[in-house]
Design a protein around this motif. Structure first.
Motif, PDB file in Angstrom:
ATOM      1  N   ALA A   1       0.830  -1.209   0.000  1.00  0.00           N
ATOM      2  CA  ALA A   1       0.000   0.000   0.000  1.00  0.00           C
ATOM      3  C   ALA A   1       0.865   1.261   0.000  1.00  0.00           C
ATOM      4  O   ALA A   1       0.608   2.205  -0.755  1.00  0.00           O
ATOM      5  CB  ALA A   1      -0.921  -0.010   1.216  1.00  0.00           C
TER       6      ALA A   1
ATOM      7  N   GLU B   1      10.455   3.784   5.741  1.00  0.00           N
ATOM      8  CA  GLU B   1      10.364   2.320   5.858  1.00  0.00           C
ATOM      9  C   GLU B   1      11.342   1.854   6.927  1.00  0.00           C
ATOM     10  O   GLU B   1      12.514   2.206   6.901  1.00  0.00           O
ATOM     11  CB  GLU B   1      10.666   1.670   4.498  1.00  0.00           C
TER      12      GLU B   1
ATOM     13  N   CYS C   1       4.154 -14.051   1.893  1.00  0.00           N
ATOM     14  CA  CYS C   1       3.769 -15.471   1.876  1.00  0.00           C
ATOM     15  C   CYS C   1       3.669 -15.932   0.426  1.00  0.00           C
ATOM     16  O   CYS C   1       4.682 -16.095  -0.236  1.00  0.00           O
ATOM     17  CB  CYS C   1       2.463 -15.633   2.648  1.00  0.00           C
TER      18      CYS C   1
ATOM     19  N   ALA D   1       9.340   4.589  12.040  1.00  0.00           N
ATOM     20  CA  ALA D   1       8.581   5.750  12.536  1.00  0.00           C
ATOM     21  C   ALA D   1       8.004   5.324  13.883  1.00  0.00           C
ATOM     22  O   ALA D   1       7.309   4.314  13.964  1.00  0.00           O
ATOM     23  CB  ALA D   1       7.470   6.099  11.561  1.00  0.00           C
TER      24      ALA D   1
ATOM     25  N   GLN E   1      -3.766  -2.821   4.445  1.00  0.00           N
ATOM     26  CA  GLN E   1      -4.499  -3.831   5.211  1.00  0.00           C
ATOM     27  C   GLN E   1      -5.027  -3.298   6.546  1.00  0.00           C
ATOM     28  O   GLN E   1      -6.047  -3.736   7.049  1.00  0.00           O
ATOM     29  CB  GLN E   1      -3.588  -5.040   5.456  1.00  0.00           C
TER      30      GLN E   1
ATOM     31  N   GLY F   1      -5.333  -8.869   2.019  1.00  0.00           N
ATOM     32  CA  GLY F   1      -4.706  -9.393   0.812  1.00  0.00           C
ATOM     33  C   GLY F   1      -3.851  -8.375   0.091  1.00  0.00           C
ATOM     34  O   GLY F   1      -3.988  -7.160   0.280  1.00  0.00           O
ATOM     35  N   TYR F   2      -2.960  -8.900  -0.746  1.00  0.00           N
ATOM     36  CA  TYR F   2      -2.001  -8.054  -1.448  1.00  0.00           C
ATOM     37  C   TYR F   2      -2.705  -6.998  -2.325  1.00  0.00           C
ATOM     38  O   TYR F   2      -2.395  -5.816  -2.262  1.00  0.00           O
ATOM     39  CB  TYR F   2      -1.113  -8.891  -2.373  1.00  0.00           C
TER      40      TYR F   2
END
Ligand SMILES: Cc1cc2nc3c(=O)[nH]c(=O)nc-3n(C[C@H](O)[C@H](O)[C@H](O)COP(=O)(O)OP(=O)(O)OC[C@H]3O[C@@H](n4cnc5c(N)ncnc54)[C@H](O)[C@@H]3O)c2cc1C
Length: 436
Positions: free
Chosen positions: A14, A33, A53, A123, A338, A344-345
């Motif tokens: 996302a 990140e 996964c 963060a 999510q 889900g991706y």
């Protein structure tokens, strides 16, 4: 000096998508990140958009829910789907990728984008209100950021997901089911629930099957500790022969002499799908299909979603967010991915893209309307934002046709998917023309 117009926290699916969309529209983005300094228990590489996964983004057939959403993502210029297409591996009708090549490509594209500045650090809180923020910390967000979200969202910020299966209304065998709420409570006709009775013999065989059924083992970082009020059905079955018959399958308050009753509750406002009340489970998907078919009314049930129990951080967006996914408690902060309550991706990617569009719209003084409910984007968005009745639970969802409004007029079952897809594509085209 690089002064960001937007700060994005989390470079997963996302966050990467959101940062890219904003940058391509001319806004300067700081993308924070935490990897590699801090890794979640599921992430193992320093790359952006890591697939933790499966390497599959599911079906690519636009007449399936996952294919429909990917088609919409492609039309919206998704970085994630573009990189997936570029690194795909043979997988029949699915879009599966070489996971390292895929994440490397996303990482490279972001690194080369002049409007994106990458900051490799965790963060620990939320930046002050002078710059819009998108939080895409994912299902395993932790540390100070999770604590800050918790302080804003209270007990509407969850860390575990206990999901019950959902079946298509059309696939219920009504010869073995009847409508009715316990003790006649509910709407005027007292028919809020669908009841699926079982005889003593059927119930006993069902309990045995639950005990013997194959379960998904907890991951190394998941504690198999459950809330007493939300136990998996197989755990209840293990606790005693009649625990379920005195629990979620109790036949009381209903006009039936059955030994046990499985209750189904309406899942969507269109009453085209129903969830199995209290049936959260760790049974594998195959076992759910096989064992739940032992419930006579569900012998031929078609599942829109299977049950599961897993570690997952998410909020109740409809309570905590405004219409542009901004937190009521801190309106310069939007959530994405999510953590908003999708699963889900590709669903997380879509919610990253949408958060970026909302943020960009505000930045240029042209607010973006919600995506139409007939699209995959809109179906997810409206699932997140739909007002719930008192006591109605909120559970995260992946994309499925049960989230879409029913088609107008009568259509043969085999034609419905294509009609849903065609309607979605048309609505998506009009929406994108307005907002993109
Ligand atoms: C164990 C597991 C298995 C899964 N299997 C599947 C599957 O097979 N198929 C599927 O479709 N979905 C699967 N999912 C769900 C899938 O991972 C998510 O839907 C998707 O990755 C969510 O995207 P996201 O961007 O919201 O979060 P993520 O992709 O998890 O990205 C979040 C990012 O934020 C970073 N981050 C977190 N906190 C901070 C912080 N404080 N500061 C800076 N950075 C931070 C993380 O390092 C990470 O890079 C699985 C989830 C888990 C946990």
């Amino acid at each position: 000096m690089f002064r960001p117009d937007v700060i994005v926290i989390g470079g997963g699916l996302a966050g990467s998508e959101a940062a890219w969309q904003l940058a391509r529209r001319g806004l300067k983005v700081s993308l924070i990140e935490q990897k590699p300094a801090r890794m979640s228990p599921a992430h193992t590489t320093p790359l952006f958009a890591e697939l933790v996964c499966s390497n599959s983004l599911r079906s690519d057939d636009p007449d399936t829910p996952a294919g429909l959403l990917k088609a919409e993502l492609r039309r919206a210029g998704s970085l994630i789907v573009e990189c997936a297409d570029a690194t795909r591996v043979p997988a029949g009708g699915a879009l599966a990728v070489d996971r390292h090549a895929f994440s490397r490509l996303v990482t490279t594209r972001l690194a080369l984008e002049p409007n994106v500045r990458i900051e490799r650090r965790p963060a620990e809180g939320l930046p002050e209100a002078d710059v819009p923020v998108i939080v895409a910390g994912g299902p395993l967000v932790g540390g100070g950021l999770a604590a800050r979200i918790r302080s804003l969202c209270g007990d509407r910020f969850y860390f575990y997901d206990a999901i019950a299966p959902i079946v298509e209304a059309d696939s219920i065998d009504w010869d073995h089911a009847f409508r009715g709420s316990r003790w006649g409570k509910g709407t005027d006709d007292g028919g809020d629930y669908v009841n699926c009775p079982m005889s003593t013999a059927e119930y006993r065989a069902f309990v045995e099957a639950l005990r013997a059924g194959q379960k998904v083992p907890p991951r190394a970082f998941e504690e198999p500790k459950y809330f007493e009020g939300c136990l998996p059905i197989e755990v209840m079955a293990d606790r005693g022969d009649d625990v379920l018959a005195f629990g979620p399958m109790k036949p009381v308050g209903l006009e039936t002499r059955a030994h046990a009753v499985v209750q189904l509750r309406t899942e969507n406002i269109y009453a085209t799908s129903f969830n199995l009340v209290g049936f959260q489970t760790r049974l594998t998907y195959g076992e759910q299909k096989r064992i739940f078919a032992m419930i006579p009314a569900l012998a031929k049930a078609e599942f829109l979603r299977f049950g599961s129990i897993h570690r997952n951080s998410y909020i109740e967006s409809w309570r905590l967010c405004g219409s542009e996914l901004e937190l009521h408690a801190l309106p310069h902060v939007r959530l994405a991915g999510q953590i908003t309550g999708v699963e889900g991706y590709i669903e997380s990617t879509a919610m990253g893209l949408l958060a970026a569009l909302f943020t960009h719209g505000r930045a240029i003084g042209k607010p973006v309307p919600a995506p139409p409910p007939t699209t995959g984007f809109g179906a997810l968005y409206h699932h997140l934002m739909r007002r719930r009745a008192p006591g109605e639970p909120f559970s995260p969802t992946n994309i499925n046709f049960g989230l879409l409004p029913p088609l107008e007029g009568r259509a043969k079952k085999r034609d419905r998917r294509a009609l849903h897809a065609a309607r979605a594509q048309e609505a998506m085209g009009s929406w994108l023309a307005e907002v993109a």
